[in-house]
Scaffold this active site. Structure first.
Site, PDB file in Angstrom:
ATOM      1  N   ASP A 186      47.743  30.463  45.636  1.00 33.93           N
ATOM      2  CA  ASP A 186      46.828  31.508  45.166  1.00 33.93           C
ATOM      3  C   ASP A 186      47.662  32.561  44.454  1.00 33.93           C
ATOM      4  O   ASP A 186      48.506  33.221  45.082  1.00 33.93           O
ATOM      5  CB  ASP A 186      46.070  32.118  46.349  1.00 33.93           C
ATOM      6  CG  ASP A 186      44.841  32.902  45.906  1.00 33.93           C
ATOM      7  OD1 ASP A 186      44.668  33.090  44.687  1.00 33.93           O
ATOM      8  OD2 ASP A 186      44.065  33.328  46.773  1.00 33.93           O
ATOM      9  N   ASP A 197      43.304  30.546  39.117  1.00 34.47           N
ATOM     10  CA  ASP A 197      44.481  31.025  39.833  1.00 34.47           C
ATOM     11  C   ASP A 197      44.653  30.416  41.218  1.00 34.47           C
ATOM     12  O   ASP A 197      45.414  30.944  42.027  1.00 34.47           O
ATOM     13  CB  ASP A 197      44.423  32.551  39.961  1.00 34.47           C
ATOM     14  CG  ASP A 197      43.215  33.025  40.762  1.00 34.47           C
ATOM     15  OD1 ASP A 197      42.236  32.259  40.849  1.00 34.47           O
ATOM     16  OD2 ASP A 197      43.252  34.146  41.287  1.00 34.47           O
ATOM     17  N   GLU A 198      43.976  29.317  41.504  1.00 39.12           N
ATOM     18  CA  GLU A 198      43.979  28.794  42.866  1.00 39.12           C
ATOM     19  C   GLU A 198      43.865  27.277  42.842  1.00 39.12           C
ATOM     20  O   GLU A 198      43.087  26.722  42.072  1.00 39.12           O
ATOM     21  CB  GLU A 198      42.804  29.409  43.635  1.00 39.12           C
ATOM     22  CG  GLU A 198      42.745  29.094  45.091  1.00 39.12           C
ATOM     23  CD  GLU A 198      41.543  29.752  45.747  1.00 39.12           C
ATOM     24  OE1 GLU A 198      41.398  29.573  46.977  1.00 39.12           O
ATOM     25  OE2 GLU A 198      40.740  30.420  45.061  1.00 39.12           O
TER      26      GLU A 198
END
Length: 489
Positions: free
Chosen positions: A11, A105-106
């Site tokens: 993350d 983003d993960e």
């Protein structure tokens, strides 16, 4: 559950805000808030400096301004963030063939799939190496969680924030989960959490103590059984490399409620065009057209129409969305509009072209006073709620032409000046635009002010965050509205 912590969850830390701080040296170490800047905008991401003031994602922007009046408020630059995300996902792909992206983003990574890790020591080494590679490639930090299941790996990455790594050793799951809130478990949202609280259950340990039968009575068989297993630390979900997109949609929230029925239709047509652009970019066509209308009183209506076959023709989507709008009462005003396409396919139904021709003919016969072309572009970034239809050609010298000649300068936009070089917009208003001239690898730069129509000042592409031989980011957006665009997995 695996016997070794070989499922990794990455993350990125405060991704949008961190990318803006990396791109703008003068903002490093200062509160930065990214999101829709209109009175009805919401926070997309807040930097850790801004979070100390109580600002968090999904908070109304007006509330964020009250909590942190001196923060830097910037519009999102999604193309810029996507380019960084692509770099990160490439690094994950080099680590393992099994990568499950959840957002820009993960992502989850199965370290066993390519033999990248087989025990706690090798998993930790892989995680630390990944964090170092991401920092070197992007200049940004990410937090890593390692565990024997996806649920626990995600919990571990939350505990690792910011810029850390947490590994949960197999066999310690019960002790770790026990004191944590039930909201930490997948599928437990505000409603389920409140329902459990009324039953006297607030922690994972209390879930286990209540027992499976009591949970089934409280929340139903499927949900109750699943919650009990997860509270025990059991999660057998695999990392899935491919997640099919089920729908593509765009929506805008307007600063002022729309009352004019013609204006509302214009905005629906714009959203339909933007939706088709994203649909084509994803390589899909779709069969079901969906219209979303949020009215002045926050009531939200959704209407849909299923076509004879999948299409990616903008005229067909525009016409279907307009038909759906006719069945919606907009009396009192509209604060949000959205258009989506679902029932996606990898091909287009040919006989729908006849329907597109009919739709264009109907538009021409309607004499609505607008010029519309096939595939007309959607609303310009940063012009949320603008009044002219896509494809309009304003009369020369008229008021619309004068308005179009005034360029928009959203806060955070990349620009270049013929004399001073690269910079970004700090703010604009009263016919002036303030620009700070600095580059990612440099020191904080100087601020200068220009007329909004200064011919030497032009929008520019973002510069790379890390000094590399690669070219500047392509496809940068000159700014973004408070609306959202999404592809729903």
């Amino acid at each position: 559950m695996r016997a070794a912590p070989t499922i990794l969850h990455l993350d990125m830390d405060a991704f949008f805000a961190a990318a803006e701080q990396a791109a703008k040296p003068s903002l490093r170490g200062k509160p930065v808030i990214v999101g829709g800047l209109g009175p009805r905008g919401v926070v997309a991401t807040a930097s850790y400096e801004a979070r100390r003031f109580g600002v968090h994602s999904a908070m109304p922007m007006a509330q964020a301004r009250r909590l942190a009046p001196n923060a830097a408020y910037l519009v999102p630059r999604f193309a810029f963030y996507r380019s960084i995300s692509e770099q990160v996902m490439r690094l994950l792909g080099e680590l393992s063939p099994l990568v499950e992206p959840l957002s820009l983003d993960e992502a989850f990574v199965d370290l066993e799939a390519a033999g990248a890790a087989r025990d706690a020591a090798s998993a930790r080494a892989a995680g630390e190496r990944l964090r170092a590679d991401i920092l070197a490639a992007t200049g940004l930090t990410g937090s890593v969680g390692l565990a024997g299941s996806k649920m626990l790996a995600k919990i571990a990455s939350e505990q690792a924030k910011p810029d850390g790594l947490v590994l949960i050793e197999p066999g310690t799951e019960r002790a770790l989960l026990g004191p944590l809130s039930v909201r930490i478990l997948p599928g437990v949202g505000p409603a389920t959490g409140e329902h459990l609280r009324r039953g006297g259950i607030t922690t994972c340990a209390e879930l286990v103590e209540a027992g499976e039968d009591e949970l089934v009575r409280l929340v139903g068989k499927a949900h109750g059984t699943g919650l009990y297993r997860m509270a025990l630390g059991h999660d057998d979900r695999p990392v899935v490399a491919e997640r099919d997109t089920k729908s593509v949609s765009v929506e805008d929230t307007f600063d002022v409620d729309l009352h004019d029925r013609v204006r509302i239709r214009v905005e629906v047509e714009r959203l339909a065009d933007r939706c088709v652009q994203r649909l084509r970019a994803s390589g899909h066509s779709g069969r079901t057209i969906v219209l979303k209308v949020r009215r002045y009183d926050f009531s939200t209506l959704t209407r849909s129409e299923t076509l004879r076959g999948p299409t990616d023709d903008p005229a067909v989507v525009r016409e279907a969305a307009a038909r759906l709008l006719e069945a919606v009462d907009t009396t009192g005003g509209v604060r949000l509009l959205g258009v989506g396409v679902s029932g996606l396919a990898d091909y287009t139904q040919e006989d729908l072209f006849a329907q597109a021709a009919s739709a264009r003919a109907a538009d021409a016969d309607a004499g609505a006073g607008r010029s519309q072309e096939d595939g007309a572009p959607g609303a310009a970034p940063g012009r949320e709620g603008a009044g002219a239809a896509a494809g309009d050609v304003p009369a020369e010298g008229g008021p619309a032409a004068a308005e179009a000649s005034v360029r928009q300068w959203p806060a955070g936009q990349d620009v270049r000046h013929a004399r001073y070089g690269a910079g970004w917009v700090q703010g604009s208003g009263v016919g002036r635009v303030t620009v700070r001239f600095e580059v990612p690898q440099g020191a904080p730069g100087r601020v200068r002010t220009f007329r909004v129509d200064d011919p030497d000042l032009v929008p520019a592409q973002p510069l790379p965050l890390v000094d590399q031989p690669s070219s500047p980011v392509d496809g940068a957006e000159g700014g973004a509205s408070g609306g959202r665009e999404s592809s729903s997995p």
